[in-house]
Design a protein around this motif. Structure first.
Motif, mmCIF file in Angstrom:
data_model
loop_
_atom_site.group_PDB
_atom_site.id
_atom_site.type_symbol
_atom_site.label_atom_id
_atom_site.label_comp_id
_atom_site.label_asym_id
_atom_site.label_seq_id
_atom_site.Cartn_x
_atom_site.Cartn_y
_atom_site.Cartn_z
ATOM 1 N N ASN A 57 -21.671 -54.306 26.890
ATOM 2 C CA ASN A 57 -21.808 -55.699 27.303
ATOM 3 C C ASN A 57 -21.759 -55.817 28.826
ATOM 4 O O ASN A 57 -22.501 -56.610 29.412
ATOM 5 N N ARG A 58 -20.894 -55.053 29.455
ATOM 6 C CA ARG A 58 -20.800 -55.073 30.912
ATOM 7 C C ARG A 58 -22.103 -54.584 31.541
ATOM 8 O O ARG A 58 -22.608 -55.172 32.491
ATOM 9 N N VAL A 75 -8.404 -44.556 16.022
ATOM 10 C CA VAL A 75 -8.990 -44.003 17.251
ATOM 11 C C VAL A 75 -10.486 -44.279 17.289
ATOM 12 O O VAL A 75 -11.032 -44.661 18.337
ATOM 13 N N MET A 76 -11.161 -44.126 16.163
ATOM 14 C CA MET A 76 -12.592 -44.411 16.121
ATOM 15 C C MET A 76 -12.867 -45.893 16.365
ATOM 16 O O MET A 76 -13.825 -46.250 17.063
ATOM 17 N N ALA A 77 -12.050 -46.765 15.814
ATOM 18 C CA ALA A 77 -12.228 -48.204 16.024
ATOM 19 C C ALA A 77 -12.033 -48.572 17.489
ATOM 20 O O ALA A 77 -12.807 -49.361 18.048
ATOM 21 N N VAL A 78 -11.024 -48.002 18.131
ATOM 22 C CA VAL A 78 -10.793 -48.276 19.555
ATOM 23 C C VAL A 78 -11.948 -47.733 20.391
ATOM 24 O O VAL A 78 -12.396 -48.389 21.343
ATOM 25 N N ALA A 79 -12.468 -46.571 20.044
ATOM 26 C CA ALA A 79 -13.595 -45.997 20.785
ATOM 27 C C ALA A 79 -14.830 -46.883 20.657
ATOM 28 O O ALA A 79 -15.535 -47.116 21.647
ATOM 29 N N VAL A 80 -15.112 -47.382 19.463
ATOM 30 C CA VAL A 80 -16.265 -48.268 19.271
ATOM 31 C C VAL A 80 -16.070 -49.565 20.053
ATOM 32 O O VAL A 80 -17.008 -50.068 20.683
ATOM 33 N N TRP A 81 -14.860 -50.109 20.047
ATOM 34 C CA TRP A 81 -14.578 -51.334 20.797
ATOM 35 C C TRP A 81 -14.811 -51.119 22.289
ATOM 36 O O TRP A 81 -15.417 -51.956 22.963
ATOM 37 N N MET A 82 -14.341 -49.976 22.811
ATOM 38 C CA MET A 82 -14.533 -49.687 24.234
ATOM 39 C C MET A 82 -16.009 -49.485 24.564
ATOM 40 O O MET A 82 -16.483 -49.942 25.615
#
Length: 76
Positions: A48-49, A35-42
Motif C-alpha cells: 500500500n505504501r 508468523v505467516m499472518a504477520v508477514a502477510v500483513w507487513m
C-alpha cells in the motif's frame, strides 16, 4: 547403536497415546500460522505504501492527436 535402541523403545509409547480423532496442530502450528499472518500483513502494508507513490497520470500523446469531442465516441 544405543540411541537407535532408545528411539525404538519410545515409539510404542507415542503410538499408544495418539488418538487419531483428536490430533491438533498444537502450539507450533499456531506459532507458524501467526508468523505467516504477520508477514502477510507487513507485505500488504508495504505494498500500500509503494502503490501510494505511483503516479497514474498518463503522458500526453507525442503524435499530438486531438482528443475526441465529449458526447461522441472516438472511431478508429
Amino acid at each position: 547403536m544405543s540411541a537407535h535402541l532408545a528411539l525404538t523403545q519410545l515409539v510404542p509409547f507415542a503410538a499408544e497415546e495418539l488418538d487419531k480423532n483428536k490430533v491438533t496442530p498444537g502450539v507450533l502450528g499456531f506459532v507458524v500460522f501467526a508468523v505467516m499472518a504477520v508477514a502477510v500483513w507487513m507485505l500488504m502494508k508495504s505494498m500500500n505504501r509503494h502503490m501510494g507513490k505511483v503516479s497514474f497520470e498518463e503522458a500526453p500523446d507525442p503524435k499530438g492527436a486531438a482528443p475526441a469531442k465529449s458526447g461522441t465516441a472516438a472511431r478508429e
